[in-house]
Design a protein around this motif. Structure first.
Motif, PDB file in Angstrom:
ATOM      1  N   GLU A  65       0.826  -1.205   0.000  1.00  0.00           N
ATOM      2  CA  GLU A  65       0.000   0.000   0.000  1.00  0.00           C
ATOM      3  C   GLU A  65       0.868   1.267   0.000  1.00  0.00           C
ATOM      4  O   GLU A  65       0.575   2.243  -0.705  1.00  0.00           O
ATOM      5  N   ASP A 116       2.501   1.678  -3.501  1.00  0.00           N
ATOM      6  CA  ASP A 116       1.555   2.192  -4.496  1.00  0.00           C
ATOM      7  C   ASP A 116       1.247   3.667  -4.259  1.00  0.00           C
ATOM      8  O   ASP A 116       1.091   4.443  -5.218  1.00  0.00           O
ATOM      9  N   GLU A 117       1.169   4.070  -2.989  1.00  0.00           N
ATOM     10  CA  GLU A 117       0.908   5.475  -2.686  1.00  0.00           C
ATOM     11  C   GLU A 117       2.081   6.352  -3.114  1.00  0.00           C
ATOM     12  O   GLU A 117       1.891   7.446  -3.675  1.00  0.00           O
ATOM     13  N   THR A 135       2.041   6.781  -6.864  1.00  0.00           N
ATOM     14  CA  THR A 135       1.017   7.730  -7.308  1.00  0.00           C
ATOM     15  C   THR A 135       1.455   9.167  -7.067  1.00  0.00           C
ATOM     16  O   THR A 135       1.322  10.040  -7.941  1.00  0.00           O
ATOM     17  N   LEU A 136       2.003   9.439  -5.886  1.00  0.00           N
ATOM     18  CA  LEU A 136       2.441  10.799  -5.565  1.00  0.00           C
ATOM     19  C   LEU A 136       3.604  11.232  -6.442  1.00  0.00           C
ATOM     20  O   LEU A 136       3.651  12.382  -6.917  1.00  0.00           O
ATOM     21  N   ASP A 165      -2.564  -1.196 -10.075  1.00  0.00           N
ATOM     22  CA  ASP A 165      -1.478  -1.399  -9.128  1.00  0.00           C
ATOM     23  C   ASP A 165      -0.778  -2.720  -9.404  1.00  0.00           C
ATOM     24  O   ASP A 165      -1.412  -3.762  -9.605  1.00  0.00           O
TER      25      ASP A 165
END
Length: 771
Positions: free
Chosen positions: A689, A692-693, A696-697, A716
Motif C-alpha cells: 500500500e 503504491d501510494e 502515485t504521488l 497497481d
C-alpha cells in the motif's frame, strides 16, 4: 451442508408421508448429477465416478461436510460439490489446470480406508469384499482429503476406489503419463508470455548460442569452449548435446571417456577461477585400472590449471564424502513430512506439544544446514582463495546440481531474478541430466526416489527468508514451483535427461520437425497455469533491483519515480530489521556485534546458557574455534563487517536458530497454524500500500514539473496482495480457512493443558500444580 452427527446409529423412521413418487426422486437426482460435470483438459478422460460422496470439512472436526460427486480421470481426482463451498467465495490463487478440490494423480502420496473407525492403507488389489466407510488421500503438497462413501452406491464406490488406487499407486510406463495425451489432443500449445511484463527470456541451454551467451556474461569465454561432439547424443545419452569444458581438454579425451572424468563448466568468477563438476570414473578392483583412472583425473586437473593465465589452484570436492546420501535425504524427508499430514484438529494440538523435538528428530533441517554449509565452503574458495572448485559425484546429476546451483544463487545476483533463476535450473538441473522422472517417482517405482530438487528449493527459501530485498521472486513463486513438480504436463520435471525428452517426443524419423509441432510445454510457460493476476504474486515488491542507469541519474528521484521508489520505501518507510548476519541468537545485544573470537559465531555467555538448559542435543548447531570445518570464519567475519550488498555476495546463515520451517508450503492447509489478519503477509500488504501510494504521488509530482497532462491511473502492480479481504499467514493459499476451536486435550503424562479461551484456565491449586 450435511450435519453428520455421530454417524454411528441407525436413521430414524420418517414421521411424514411423502407424496413424491420414487420416479420423481430419481429424476431429480439424475438432473443434479448431470449438472456436476468436471472440467476436462484436452486428452482427459473419465475413468470412474461415484455420486452422493461426502467431502468432510476439517474445520468442523470432520462432523460436517458437503455432498457431491467424486470423479477419477487419467489426470486427476476431482470432487464436484452439489452446493457452493466456503472456499470458493474468494480466491486470490486460481490454477487453470486444477481447482482447489482437484488432485493430480501424481500428487497422491498415500491412500487409506477407514473401517469401523480404524485407518488401514489401501494397496492395489486390496479391495475385495468390504468397502471402507471413508477414503483418506494424503497429497505430496500436504493436503489431506476425507471422503465419506457411506451414502454412495456400493458398486460405484468399489469401482471408484479400485480406479483411484490403481492409477495412483500401480507402476506405469512413461508413454502412459498424461502429458502425452494432453499435448497430442491439443495439437500443439500456444502460450502467452512468461510473465505479466516484458521479462528477459529464460535461457534453455539447448543450443551453442545459449551457452555462448552465458560464458560471455560471466567472462569465461576465453578460457572455456563449447563442444558439440555429443550432438544427437553420439557420445553419451547421460550428457546434453552441448556443454562447456576447459579449452585445453581435447575432443578425443571426451570421446574416449564418454564424458566420465571430464570437468564440465558451471560458472566463472571475475578473478578467473571457476566452478566445475565432474562425473566420477567407475570404481574398479583392478589396481592397474585404478592407477590409470588416477592418472586420467590428474591429467584433467592439470589441463584445468593450464586453462587459467594466472595458474589458479584447483580443489576437488567429493560430495558423497561430506553430504548425506540420497537414501538419507529421502528417509529424513519422509519423517519430516509426516509432521504436517494432520487428519483432524485434535491430532494437530497433540503434535504441537512435542513439535520442536519432532522437527529435530526428523533431521530435515540438519540436511538443509549441511548443504548451506557446504555451499559456503565452496564460495569461500571462489571468492577468497581464488581457487577453482571441481564438484565430483558418481553421475554428476544429484548433489552436484544442488551445490552448484546454490553456490551460484549465493554469489551471482543474476540468478536471484526470475528469468535468471529459471535459466539456472535449465543449465544445472535439466542440462545436468538430473533424473526428475526417478527422483520424483512419476512412474511409482519407489527405488530411486529422493527429493533432491525440493531440497534445493528449501535452501533457496532459507536465503530468501534471510535476505528478502535481494530476490526478485517471492516465496509464493518458490511454493508454486514446488507444486508444479507433480503436474504431469510439463517437460521440465518429467524426464531423466534431454536425450530421454527428445526421444519420447519423437513420433517420426524427423525429431527436429516434430519438436516444433508437438512439444511438451515447460513449466516456465506460466500462462498455461495462471492468469496475470496470479503471476503478479511471483514478484517481490520489496526487491531492490539493480539500476540500469548511471550513478548521476540515481539522484534524480523526482524526475524518475519508477527508478527509486522501492529504495525510498525500504530505507525510510518500512521498519524491517536488517537480517541477522552474525549467526547469533536473539538474546545477543546487537545484530551487528562481532562474534567472540574464542567462541565462534555464538557469544560465550549464550553458549554456556545453551549447554546448561538445552543439553548436548544443540551442540551440533554450534561451532568452536577447535572445529576444523569452520576454516572460513575469518572470511565470514570480514563479510559481516561490511554493509549488505543485495547485488553482491550473500552468505547464508546456517546455524540452528537461523533455519526456519517453510510455513507457506507445509502449513498452508492447516487452519490452526494460520494467523488471520497477521503475520508477514499483513506486513507485506502494508508495504505494498505504501509503495503504491508513493508511486502515485511521484507520478503526480513528475507530471506537474514536466507540465504534462495527467495520465490515466494504472492498475497497481501489487494489487493482489492488498485487495484480498482476509489475509493470513499462508496467503494466497489459505485466505479463507476458518480457525477451528482449540480443544482441551488430556495428555498421557498427567499433564492437563488448556488451549481454549481464558474461561478454561485452571482455577484451583491442584490443577495449577500440574501445569
Amino acid at each position: 451442508m450435511l450435519s453428520l452427527g455421530s454417524g454411528g446409529g441407525k436413521t430414524a423412521k420418517p414421521s411424514f408421508v411423502s407424496y413424491v413418487s420414487p420416479e420423481e426422486i430419481k429424476k431429480k437426482e439424475k438432473e443434479v448429477n448431470e449438472e456436476l460435470k468436471p472440467h476436462l483438459l484436452p486428452g482427459e478422460l473419465i475413468i470412474c465416478e461415484a455420486n452422493t460422496v461426502v467431502k468432510y470439512s476439517r474445520e468442523d472436526s470432520l462432523q460436517r461436510g458437503f455432498y457431491g460427486k467424486l470423479v477419477c480421470t487419467n489426470f486427476k481426482i476431482s470432487f464436484l460439490s452439489a452446493e457452493p463451498l466456503l472456499d470458493d467465495v474468494e480466491q486470490s490463487y486460481r490454477n487453470k489446470l486444477m481447482g482447489e478440490n482437484d488432485i493430480s494423480l501424481h500428487c497422491v502420496d498415500q491412500i487409506f480406508g477407514v473401517y469401523d473407525e480404524k485407518k488401514k492403507p489401501l494397496l492395489p488389489g486390496a479391495i475385495k469384499n468390504k468397502i471402507p466407510e471413508k477414503l483418506l488421500l494424503y497429497c505430496k503438497d500436504f493436503r489431506v482429503f476425507h471422503f465419506g462413501l457411506r451414502y454412495a452406491k456400493e458398486e460405484d464406490a468399489r469401482r471408484l476406489i479400485r480406479g483411484i488406487v490403481h492409477h495412483c499407486l500401480n507402476p506405469t510406463s512413461l508413454k502412459c503419463l498424461f502429458a502425452f495425451s494432453y499435448v497430442g489432443a491439443a495439437g500443439g500449445l500456444k502460450v502467452g508470455p512468461v510473465g505479466i511484463e516484458e521479462e528477459p527470456p529464460t535461457i534453455m541451454f539447448e543450443t551453442k548460442t545459449d551457452w555462448k551467451v552465458e560464458l560471455d556474461r560471466t567472462g569465461g569465454l576465453l578460457t572455456y569452449r563449447i563442444v558439440s561432439i555429443n550432438e544427437n547424443y553420439k557420445i553419451s545419452t547421460r550428457f546434453p548435446e552441448f556443454f562447456a569444458v576447459p579449452s585445453s581438454v581435447a575432443d578425443d579425451d571426451i570421446r574416449k571417456s564418454k564424458g566420465k572424468g571430464i570437468p564440465l563448466w558451471c560458472w566463472s568468477h571475475s578473478s578467473g577461477c571457476a566452478l566445475l563438476k565432474m562425473a566420477a570414473l567407475p570404481e574398479t578392483a583392478d589396481d592397474s585400472t585404478s592407477q590409470m583412472d588416477k592418472d586420467w583425473i590428474d591429467r584433467m586437473l592439470q589441463a584445468l590449471r593450464e586453462t587459467h593465465p594466472l595458474n589458479h589452484t584447483v580443489r576437488t570436492e567429493i560430495l558423497s564424502a561430506t553430504l548425506p546420501s540420497l537414501q538419507e535425504i529421502q528417509a529424513s524427508y519422509n519423517r519430516f513430512k509426516q509432521l504436517f499430514l494432520m487428519d483432524n484438529t485434535a491430532e494437530f494440538w497433540e503434535s504441537d506439544i512435542k513439535w520442536l523435538s519432532a522437527v529435530e528428530n526428523a533431521n530435515w533441517l540438519e540436511v538443509i544446514r549441511q548443504c548451506l554449509k557446504k555451499a559456503l565452503d565452496i564460495v569461500e574458495c571462489l571468492e577468497h582463495k581464488n581457487t577453482s572448485v571441481v564438484l565430483v559425484e558418481e553421475n554428476c546429476s544429484d548433489l552436484c546440481c544442488l551445490i552448484a546451483s546454490l553456490v551460484q544463487v549465493i554469489i551471482d545476483p543474476h540468478f536471484r531474478t526470475i528469468s535468471g533463476f529459471q535459466s539456472l535450473i535449465q543449465k544445472e538441473w535439466l542440462m545436468g541430466c538430473h533424473c526428475f522422472l526417478d527422483r520424483c517417482n512419476h512412474l511409482r517405482s519407489n527405488d530411486k526416489e529422493a527429493p533432491v530438487f525440493l531440497l534445493f528449493l528449501e535452501c533457496v527459501w532459507q536465503l530468501l527468508k534471510q535476505y528478502p530485498p535481494a530476490f526478485e521472486f517471492t516465496e509464493t513463486y518458490v511454493t508454486i514451483l514446488s507444486d508444479s513438480i507433480y503436474v504431469p504436463i510439463f517437460s521440465t520435471f518429467l524426464f531423466n535427461s534431454p536425450h530421454q525428452k527428445d526421444n519420447n517426443q519423437m513420433l517420426g524419423e524427423d525429431r527436429r520437425m516434430l519438436s516444433r509441432s508437438l512439444k511438451l510445454p515447460t513449466v516456465w510457460e506460466w500462462s498455461v497455469q495462471f492468469e496475470n493476476s496470479v503471476q503478479a504474486l511471483f514478484y517481490n515488491p520489496l526487491y531492490i533491483g539493480k539500476p540500469k542507469t548511471d550513478k548521476g541519474r540515481r539522484t534524480q528521484r523526482i524526475k524518475d519515480p519508477a527508478l527509486n521508489y522501492l529504495e525510498i520505501v525500504h530505507e525510510n518507510f518500512l521498519d524491517i530489521p536488517e537480517p541477522q548476519r552474525q549467526m547469533s541468537l536473539p538474546s545477543s545485544p546487537s545484530y551487528h556485534s562481532r562474534p567472540s573470537p574464542k567462541k565462534g559465531f555464538l557469544r560465550e555467555e549464550t553458549d554456556n546458557l545453551i549447554k546448561t538448559f538445552l543439553g548436548k542435543k544443540i551442540s551440533r548447531w554450534t561451532f568452536t574455534a577447535e572445529d576444523p570445518s569452520v576454516n572460513y570464519r575469518l572470511f565470514y567475519e570480514n563479510w559481516c563487517s561490511k554493509p549488505i550488498d543485495h547485488h553482491g555476495l550473500l552468505l547464508p546463515l546456517h546455524d540452528g536458530p537461523a533455519l526456519k520451517v517453510w510455513g507457506q508450503r507445509y502449513l498452508r492447509w492447516i487452519p490452526e497454524a494460520q494467523i488471520l489478519g497477521g503475520g508477514p503477509t499483513t506486513a507485506l500488504n502494508k508495504a505494498c500500500e505504501i509503495i503504491d501510494e508513493i508511486k502515485t504521488l511521484q507520478t503526480k509530482v513528475s507530471e506537474r514539473l514536466l507540465k504534462r497532462q495527467p495520465s490515466s491511473p494504472n492498475t497497481d502492480v501489487f494489487a493482489p496482495f492488498h485487495q484480498s479481504r482476509r489475509l493470513s499467514l499462508t496467503f494466497p493459499f489459505g485466505t479463507l480457512r476458518r480457525q477451528s476451536i482449540k480443544p482441551r486435550i488430556p495428555v498421557s503424562t498427567n499433564l492437563s493443558m488448556s488451549f481454549g479461551s481464558m474461561e478454561n484456565l485452571p482455577d484451583d491449586e491442584e490443577e495449577l500444580s500440574l501445569l
